[in-house]
Enzyme design. Structure first.
Site, PDB file in Angstrom:
ATOM      1  N   ASP A   1      19.012   5.535  39.509  1.00  0.00           N
ATOM      2  CA  ASP A   1      17.861   6.251  38.968  1.00  0.00           C
ATOM      3  C   ASP A   1      18.111   7.745  38.861  1.00  0.00           C
ATOM      4  OD1 ASP A   1      17.998   6.237  41.824  1.00  0.00           O
ATOM      5  OD2 ASP A   1      16.137   7.394  41.785  1.00  0.00           O
ATOM      6  N   GLU A   2      17.319   8.373  38.029  1.00  0.00           N
ATOM      7  CA  GLU A   2      17.211   9.831  37.952  1.00  0.00           C
ATOM      8  C   GLU A   2      18.558  10.548  37.924  1.00  0.00           C
ATOM      9  OE1 GLU A   2      13.042  11.060  39.977  1.00  0.00           O
ATOM     10  OE2 GLU A   2      14.648  10.644  41.396  1.00  0.00           O
ATOM     11  N   VAL A   3      19.426  10.139  37.012  1.00  0.00           N
ATOM     12  CA  VAL A   3      20.704  10.839  36.892  1.00  0.00           C
ATOM     13  C   VAL A   3      20.507  12.062  35.999  1.00  0.00           C
ATOM     14  CG1 VAL A   3      23.118  10.643  36.241  1.00  0.00           C
ATOM     15  CG2 VAL A   3      21.897   8.649  37.147  1.00  0.00           C
TER      16      VAL A   3
ATOM     17  N   ARG B   1      11.624  10.412  41.999  1.00  0.00           N
ATOM     18  CA  ARG B   1      10.638  10.921  41.058  1.00  0.00           C
ATOM     19  C   ARG B   1      11.019  12.352  40.725  1.00  0.00           C
ATOM     20  NH1 ARG B   1       8.580  11.457  46.426  1.00  0.00           N
ATOM     21  NH2 ARG B   1       8.903   9.243  46.316  1.00  0.00           N
TER      22      ARG B   1
END
Lengths: 564, 564
Positions: A360-362, B3
């Site tokens: 996630d969130e790279v 997030r």
């Protein structure tokens, strides 16, 4: 001083207190008929109980339940939990032996009258329940095994004079049934232990019911994790999603790469040794809980870089390295050599069939700044689409993990960025915005999904936010019946930015209990007023069992927390 | 999974970690001059410290401080806290003797090397600090007395070789200075205890610095209250506003009217006996904390009605009593007979010069429904203005309490409804909406005010909300200098609807610390970055001292909480 809200809340409280309502949504199928609700005492007559209704404190509510007004008495000094006739499990089944002792303690441990035969039976009018017989019906009860996604957690419980019988295919169902039985037993005003004659048929609605704990933003001492596993069992959760490392710290002590925690942990006190990890896994197993570790890459890896040279991408300021580092460096062979060895260890240390690989969130800024990465992009024909580079990396990691015969779970971006995923990949949906649409896409593409988006419990707010979590219907997304079947469950996530051992337990419980019932009980169990009453009792029970669950609203428990 | 916020937060964290900045706002008056900040080591030269700056963990920040790079070493086995020459207090001053022992324990208690002379002095180069001499300068040190609004909390502290000297007018200032001194002492990497040569001149900005605890919505065990008093002392708070009873329960065990708690408490386990109350008052006194009890009437009194017949107003449905009850019945003589006796007891049990009389959120509906109340309104010429009836009641209560030589604090509605108030009445402003205007009105009418409105800490939200509390400037309201002087302080309020012993401490601390510094330190202490660093250290110190304060943000403490 108070506030308008206080008065409104009070009115709600007063409204709820006198109502000892019997939920009509809790029986399987249609609401109870008129004839069923007529009071007609007598042992043979099944009927809704009133007064001390056992449903008043059952959590999560079983799929099917009928209960009688007739009460049986339990004598703590004589009552036994035993293996029943025909059970494939016996005294050699350590898992059940341990559970018997545990649940005996939960039921009677607080009592001041544990002495044998201190009060003769017959001092009360009620007949005695002398045993709970547990019968495992499958040829292999599973005493030595680990729970997995396809494990059966179903059970059937009948409580009638003189013995109660709990039947389950596997030990996992027996554990769930023991929890339910223990919730049926209650102490009356005189200290007698009573249980209503009851029949329960129960099974989970969803197979994956998880709690995410984050031990990187703050280290959680072993004791906090174990207490949480207790609480999970009380709420019939079955997956601990252990987000064990992240940017901030690397507490996992690796056998092959000890420098990862030597340099990446907050301090030497903030490490999980192999013994610690093993203890968590075994403690969880004994409660029917899987431990799915998450080693999130290529982003969220700052702490990895401290103990593993050249693992992270050097970021550039113009022509010069800036001295800071970005995600895992996806263009070096050494990266994959490291990951091959690292995940070999992880696959062996963690027995679960799944590993969570994150994804996630790279943030692409660092990759974009690095001339060698840019050159690699050109060679690979990725153009300027760095999502392709991310997928290239993830693909290789997935292949590595697959080679160890492990399944994997990934955060939704991995799917969104169109990595080639094995058909049995589990995609975890976490972005709050339009998560129903994402569930639709993921299952539409044939992948299995887990829902976390509406259950980020670290986002706190004033008041009874459990109702918000409770009111989520996971299957409310556009899709075919086949798609709906691909949603295998959900997770309540307690990210650790603002959580450590000081506030973990009261922040998580009983708010996560709302998610627990949503994932276990029947879809039609949605009555907030009924849930409020049961949750309040359930919270007091957790407190009595040593879990410092916070209050749902004003009021008190017979056994309060001791205070800090 | 994470997030966007997580990343932003991380960046903030990274930004803060490497910066060991010396706050420029922390000196009295103008920022430090260029010459002061030039590094010039040497014992005689006062200069800003760098590296282990003592200000790094001082909370709340003293009014005036200068500190040296020169460090002194403390040997736990030899170091003494003693009464200095010329002090009016001596070994007979139990309050100080108790404080000496307490602060010795806070400074050295965690150490593994408490043995006398285990390491010879001179193993390090630093000279030794052998004593802290405490000198009380007023003729009556106040050892046996109770702190009050006009007590002096000022102190002067000099830490130089070979002895440190703490001077204060009264013991209350000495307690504040002991806290500060203990915050200056730090343990280095080798386990040595060090203190920088330092001079501090300190006093509170506001005289009333309170924490409101609510023991009615949930009962708080004595242990929680005492732990909170410890935490208050660590943050230099000096008033426990004990909202002891309310609608939900009446835990105060009255000597004259024991039925109030017999019937009005949640259970027999949920009562404060006279001994408990006395213990709280004495524990608070020893820490320089006043205990102001609140007995809120005429609203918020449902629980009073259970043990005191005819005290509450019977509500009507048309012509008939509905069976429910409203506020205290203001038209009966028996009401005032009861209150006269009740407040006589309260005035004697609680030594503080003030009693909080509540007076907030009175709902007029029940009074309006009652024909006898309506008749009384007519007789009194109140028309249909029930605020006049409320004021009539309050007036009588104020007169009763005045007759016992007590001052009183009331919630803002009492002022808003134009009750005749004695000039020394303290009005507590709690309504969030336009509180600056209310402060203006209250002080404009010549009354003393306390601000609570922006500091309702039961209203939780995600993230670092301490910054919001910290950034409030209490004197930002329209008014003359004379009016500003009438604002004597503020309170952080933790209402109990969702708080009990399971979550009280981590929910209150260190969020309330932000209010603590705002009310103690100079107006110009407003730098959030500097405060973040100090608050983080202060929170770890509270943890080490046994207060389970929650984390400010990601990171760790050398001594973590044990886990629940």
């Amino acid at each position: 001083m108070g506030r308008a809200m206080g008065l409104a809340g009070l009115l709600l409280g007063l409204f709820l207190v006198p109502a000892v309502l019997v939920s009509t949504s809790l029986r399987h199928g249609a609401p109870r008929s008129e004839s069923e609700s007529a009071p007609a005492p007598g042992p043979a007559e099944w009927e809704p109980a009133s007064g001390a209704v056992p449903e008043d404190s059952l959590w999560p509510l079983p799929q099917w339940l009928r209960t009688s007004r007739r009460q049986l008495q339990l004598a703590p000094g004589r009552f036994q939990l035993v293996h029943g006739a025909g059970s494939s499990a016996g005294p050699a089944c350590g898992l059940l032996q341990d559970a018997f002792r545990r649940y005996y303690e939960y039921m009677f441990g607080q009592s001041r009258r544990r002495k044998r035969g201190r009060r003769p039976v017959g001092a009360r009018a009620e007949p005695e329940l002398s045993q709970l017989q547990v019968v495992i019906e499958s040829r292999d009860p599973g005493c030595q095994s680990y729970p997995h996604l396809a494990s059966s957690e179903a059970y059937h419980l009948t409580v009638t004079e003189p013995v109660a019988i709990l039947k389950a295919d596997e030990v996992w169902g027996a554990l769930r049934g023991l929890e339910t039985f223990s919730q049926l037993v209650h102490e009356d005003d005189y200290g007698s232990f009573l249980v209503n004659e009851t029949e329960i048929d129960d099974f989970p609605r969803f197979a994956h019911r998880g709690i995410l704990l984050d031990t990187s933003r703050h280290y959680l001492p072993l004791k906090s994790i174990l207490t949480n596993l207790d609480a999970m069992a009380f709420n019939k959760f079955n997956v601990l999603h252990w987000h064990i490392v992240d940017d901030q710290s690397f507490p996992y002590q690796s056998i092959y790469f000890p420098e990862l925690s030597d340099k990446g942990a907050y301090s030497y006190n903030h490490i999980y040794t192999p013994t610690d990890v093993h203890l968590v896994i075994e403690y969880a197993r004994l409660r029917g809980i899987r431990v799915v570790p998450e080693f999130d890459t290529p982003g969220h890896t700052q702490s990895w870089g401290k103990g593993q040279k050249d693992l992270l991408t050097p970021c550039y300021n113009g022509e010069q390295p800036s001295g800071s580092f970005g995600p895992v460096n996806p263009i070096l062979n050494t990266t994959y050599d490291f990951m091959t060895k690292f995940f070999k260890e992880i696959s062996s240390v963690f027995p679960d069939a799944y590993i969570h690989l994150g994804g996630d969130e790279v943030n692409f800024d660092c990759w974009k700044s690095n001339p060698e990465v840019k050159e690699f992009m050109k060679q690979q024909g990725f153009g300027i689409d760095y999502a392709k580079l991310e997928s290239y990396y993830i693909q290789k990691i997935l292949d590595i993990v697959s080679s160890y015969n492990k399944g994997y779970i990934v955060w939704q971006e991995v799917f969104d960025n169109k990595a080639q995923l094995k058909p049995d990949t589990v995609v975890q949906v976490w972005m709050e915005n339009n998560y129903a649409h994402e569930l639709s896409s993921v299952t539409g593409a044939g992948f299995t999904a887990i829902l976390a988006a509406p259950w980020y419990l670290d986002y706190i707010s004033y008041g009874q936010d459990w109702k918000k979590y409770y009111s989520i219907e996971p299957l409310d997304f556009p899709g075919s019946e086949k798609q709906k079947k691909l949603l295998i469950g959900g997770e309540a996530c307690l990210w650790g930015e603002f959580v450590d051992a000081t506030n973990l337990t009261p922040r998580l419980w009983p708010r996560a209990s709302a998610v627990g019932e949503r994932l276990w009980s029947s879809r039609n169990v949605t009555n907030l007023q009924d849930a409020y009453k049961r949750l309040t009792n359930h919270r007091c029970r957790m407190l009595r069992r040593g879990v410092a669950a916070e209050p749902v609203f004003v009021g008190y428990c017979p056994h309060e927390a001791r205070g800090q």
